[in-house]
Design a protein around this motif. Sequence first.
Motif, PDB file in Angstrom:
ATOM      1  N   LEU A  10      -4.805  14.450   7.212  1.00  0.00           N
ATOM      2  CA  LEU A  10      -3.946  15.456   7.831  1.00  0.00           C
ATOM      3  C   LEU A  10      -2.719  14.787   8.472  1.00  0.00           C
ATOM      4  CD1 LEU A  10      -3.601  18.428   8.496  1.00  0.00           C
ATOM      5  CD2 LEU A  10      -4.953  18.048  10.568  1.00  0.00           C
ATOM      6  N   HIS A  11      -2.929  13.632   9.069  1.00  0.00           N
ATOM      7  CA  HIS A  11      -1.852  12.845   9.681  1.00  0.00           C
ATOM      8  C   HIS A  11      -2.063  11.393   9.274  1.00  0.00           C
ATOM      9  CE1 HIS A  11      -0.670  16.192  12.229  1.00  0.00           C
ATOM     10  NE2 HIS A  11      -1.943  16.358  12.541  1.00  0.00           N
ATOM     11  N   HIS A  12      -0.993  10.610   9.323  1.00  0.00           N
ATOM     12  CA  HIS A  12      -1.119   9.201   8.976  1.00  0.00           C
ATOM     13  C   HIS A  12      -0.758   8.348  10.174  1.00  0.00           C
ATOM     14  CE1 HIS A  12      -1.156   5.544   6.653  1.00  0.00           C
ATOM     15  NE2 HIS A  12       0.032   5.237   7.143  1.00  0.00           N
ATOM     16  N   GLU A  13      -1.663   7.463  10.522  1.00  0.00           N
ATOM     17  CA  GLU A  13      -1.408   6.477  11.571  1.00  0.00           C
ATOM     18  C   GLU A  13      -0.930   5.207  10.892  1.00  0.00           C
ATOM     19  OE1 GLU A  13      -1.861   6.840  14.947  1.00  0.00           O
ATOM     20  OE2 GLU A  13      -2.466   8.935  14.695  1.00  0.00           O
ATOM     21  N   SER A  14       0.305   4.815  11.149  1.00  0.00           N
ATOM     22  CA  SER A  14       0.869   3.634  10.498  1.00  0.00           C
ATOM     23  C   SER A  14       0.090   2.386  10.901  1.00  0.00           C
ATOM     24  CB  SER A  14       2.338   3.477  10.887  1.00  0.00           C
ATOM     25  OG  SER A  14       2.897   2.403  10.183  1.00  0.00           O
ATOM     26  N   LYS A  15      -0.182   1.564   9.902  1.00  0.00           N
ATOM     27  CA  LYS A  15      -0.962   0.344  10.125  1.00  0.00           C
ATOM     28  C   LYS A  15      -0.118  -0.920  10.001  1.00  0.00           C
ATOM     29  CE  LYS A  15      -5.069   2.629   8.322  1.00  0.00           C
ATOM     30  NZ  LYS A  15      -4.450   3.892   7.948  1.00  0.00           N
ATOM     31  N   GLY A  16       1.161  -0.779   9.701  1.00  0.00           N
ATOM     32  CA  GLY A  16       1.987  -1.968   9.597  1.00  0.00           C
ATOM     33  C   GLY A  16       3.179  -1.768   8.687  1.00  0.00           C
ATOM     34  N   THR A  17       3.951  -2.825   8.519  1.00  0.00           N
ATOM     35  CA  THR A  17       5.191  -2.755   7.749  1.00  0.00           C
ATOM     36  C   THR A  17       4.975  -2.843   6.248  1.00  0.00           C
ATOM     37  OG1 THR A  17       5.483  -5.136   7.954  1.00  0.00           O
ATOM     38  CG2 THR A  17       6.547  -3.759   9.630  1.00  0.00           C
TER      39      THR A  17
ATOM     40  N   MET B 219       0.851  -1.176   0.000  1.00  0.00           N
ATOM     41  CA  MET B 219       0.000   0.000   0.000  1.00  0.00           C
ATOM     42  C   MET B 219       0.897   1.239   0.000  1.00  0.00           C
ATOM     43  SD  MET B 219      -3.302   0.924   0.287  1.00  0.00           S
ATOM     44  CE  MET B 219      -4.050  -0.542   0.926  1.00  0.00           C
ATOM     45  N   LEU B 220       0.621   2.154  -0.918  1.00  0.00           N
ATOM     46  CA  LEU B 220       1.412   3.379  -1.045  1.00  0.00           C
ATOM     47  C   LEU B 220       0.631   4.572  -0.517  1.00  0.00           C
ATOM     48  CD1 LEU B 220       3.923   4.890  -2.170  1.00  0.00           C
ATOM     49  CD2 LEU B 220       2.658   5.120  -4.321  1.00  0.00           C
ATOM     50  N   TYR B 221       1.308   5.387   0.292  1.00  0.00           N
ATOM     51  CA  TYR B 221       0.764   6.656   0.758  1.00  0.00           C
ATOM     52  C   TYR B 221       1.649   7.763   0.196  1.00  0.00           C
ATOM     53  CZ  TYR B 221      -2.180   3.953   3.800  1.00  0.00           C
ATOM     54  OH  TYR B 221      -3.108   3.063   4.264  1.00  0.00           O
ATOM     55  N   ILE B 222       1.007   8.764  -0.362  1.00  0.00           N
ATOM     56  CA  ILE B 222       1.725   9.865  -0.998  1.00  0.00           C
ATOM     57  C   ILE B 222       1.628  11.085  -0.098  1.00  0.00           C
ATOM     58  CG2 ILE B 222       1.781  11.403  -3.007  1.00  0.00           C
ATOM     59  CD1 ILE B 222       0.692   8.964  -4.626  1.00  0.00           C
ATOM     60  N   TYR B 223       2.799  11.610   0.278  1.00  0.00           N
ATOM     61  CA  TYR B 223       2.843  12.812   1.119  1.00  0.00           C
ATOM     62  C   TYR B 223       2.826  14.027   0.197  1.00  0.00           C
ATOM     63  CZ  TYR B 223       4.030  15.852   5.011  1.00  0.00           C
ATOM     64  OH  TYR B 223       4.000  16.830   5.974  1.00  0.00           O
ATOM     65  N   GLY B 224       1.775  14.824   0.296  1.00  0.00           N
ATOM     66  CA  GLY B 224       1.570  15.972  -0.563  1.00  0.00           C
ATOM     67  C   GLY B 224       0.246  15.801  -1.279  1.00  0.00           C
ATOM     68  N   ALA B 225      -0.344  16.935  -1.721  1.00  0.00           N
ATOM     69  CA  ALA B 225      -1.646  16.843  -2.384  1.00  0.00           C
ATOM     70  C   ALA B 225      -1.804  17.901  -3.473  1.00  0.00           C
ATOM     71  CB  ALA B 225      -2.770  16.965  -1.349  1.00  0.00           C
ATOM     72  N   THR B 226      -0.686  18.390  -3.993  1.00  0.00           N
ATOM     73  CA  THR B 226      -0.762  19.408  -5.043  1.00  0.00           C
ATOM     74  C   THR B 226      -0.279  18.802  -6.363  1.00  0.00           C
ATOM     75  OG1 THR B 226       1.387  20.297  -4.368  1.00  0.00           O
ATOM     76  CG2 THR B 226      -0.566  21.325  -3.401  1.00  0.00           C
ATOM     77  N   ALA B 227       0.239  19.625  -7.257  1.00  0.00           N
ATOM     78  CA  ALA B 227       0.567  19.185  -8.621  1.00  0.00           C
ATOM     79  C   ALA B 227       1.510  17.987  -8.660  1.00  0.00           C
ATOM     80  CB  ALA B 227       1.156  20.350  -9.408  1.00  0.00           C
ATOM     81  N   HIS B 228       2.590  18.015  -7.876  1.00  0.00           N
ATOM     82  CA  HIS B 228       3.551  16.912  -7.899  1.00  0.00           C
ATOM     83  C   HIS B 228       2.906  15.615  -7.385  1.00  0.00           C
ATOM     84  CE1 HIS B 228       7.346  14.940  -8.217  1.00  0.00           C
ATOM     85  NE2 HIS B 228       7.571  14.899  -6.916  1.00  0.00           N
ATOM     86  N   ALA B 229       2.021  15.730  -6.409  1.00  0.00           N
ATOM     87  CA  ALA B 229       1.319  14.550  -5.900  1.00  0.00           C
ATOM     88  C   ALA B 229       0.408  13.956  -6.965  1.00  0.00           C
ATOM     89  CB  ALA B 229       0.518  14.918  -4.652  1.00  0.00           C
ATOM     90  N   LYS B 230      -0.228  14.807  -7.744  1.00  0.00           N
ATOM     91  CA  LYS B 230      -1.096  14.311  -8.820  1.00  0.00           C
ATOM     92  C   LYS B 230      -0.281  13.529  -9.847  1.00  0.00           C
ATOM     93  CE  LYS B 230      -4.484  17.935  -8.145  1.00  0.00           C
ATOM     94  NZ  LYS B 230      -5.097  19.154  -8.681  1.00  0.00           N
ATOM     95  N   THR B 231       0.910  14.007 -10.138  1.00  0.00           N
ATOM     96  CA  THR B 231       1.806  13.287 -11.048  1.00  0.00           C
ATOM     97  C   THR B 231       2.200  11.942 -10.451  1.00  0.00           C
ATOM     98  OG1 THR B 231       2.632  15.367 -11.941  1.00  0.00           O
ATOM     99  CG2 THR B 231       4.013  13.429 -12.273  1.00  0.00           C
ATOM    100  N   ALA B 232       2.523  11.923  -9.154  1.00  0.00           N
ATOM    101  CA  ALA B 232       2.895  10.678  -8.483  1.00  0.00           C
ATOM    102  C   ALA B 232       1.737   9.681  -8.492  1.00  0.00           C
ATOM    103  CB  ALA B 232       3.353  10.956  -7.053  1.00  0.00           C
ATOM    104  N   VAL B 233       0.514  10.161  -8.298  1.00  0.00           N
ATOM    105  CA  VAL B 233      -0.663   9.292  -8.353  1.00  0.00           C
ATOM    106  C   VAL B 233      -0.758   8.656  -9.741  1.00  0.00           C
ATOM    107  CG1 VAL B 233      -3.205   9.271  -8.405  1.00  0.00           C
ATOM    108  CG2 VAL B 233      -2.001  10.417  -6.528  1.00  0.00           C
ATOM    109  N   ASP B 234      -0.603   9.470 -10.787  1.00  0.00           N
ATOM    110  CA  ASP B 234      -0.670   8.941 -12.152  1.00  0.00           C
ATOM    111  C   ASP B 234       0.360   7.836 -12.392  1.00  0.00           C
ATOM    112  OD1 ASP B 234      -2.800  10.177 -13.358  1.00  0.00           O
ATOM    113  OD2 ASP B 234      -1.595  11.473 -14.648  1.00  0.00           O
ATOM    114  N   VAL B 235       1.600   8.085 -11.968  1.00  0.00           N
ATOM    115  CA  VAL B 235       2.659   7.095 -12.177  1.00  0.00           C
ATOM    116  C   VAL B 235       2.368   5.825 -11.374  1.00  0.00           C
ATOM    117  CG1 VAL B 235       5.122   6.580 -11.927  1.00  0.00           C
ATOM    118  CG2 VAL B 235       4.399   8.822 -12.775  1.00  0.00           C
TER     119      VAL B 235
END
Length: 173
Positions: free
Chosen positions: A45-52, A1-17
Amino acid sequence: MLYIYGATAHAKTAVDVAEDLAIEIGGLIDKSLLIEDVFDYEVQLHHESKGTEENFFVAVKNPGLRQRIVSENANWNFQTLIHPKAYVSKRAEIGEGTIILPCASIAPDVQIGNHCVIAGSAVIESNTIIEDFVNIGPNVSIGANVLVGRGSEIKANTRIEDEETIPKESIIA
């Protein structure tokens, strides 16, 4: 599972890739209270880690801020994203947390550090070293035997000749 830090233009590019690579996206993380979702992925706003089994990609364009976020979250597993339409030599080394966009061409014996951004149609020739937290813009051409110092930015449509050394934290336009 991937979490992307950021939510603007660069994050949108990362989502696409990530989607093009068929990587499951768990959501995005951003400090802004104004952004609720990006392409129907929830922004936390914050991420609670759910595992490795969690991986992270820091989709922040500013190299200094990207470096700070990485250092504050040193225990995260960072995902490298290489678009399937990029050419990366099997003899190149790509660091963790780096993104390489479509039509980029990475020659043999190139070393790209951690948390770099290699934009679309960038060309990096043999025996070149790109240190950590570097941004290479679209249509940039970097010759052979070049060293690009940590935290530098090479802006769009720039040509770096063979045998050049770019000091750390430089901005080349």
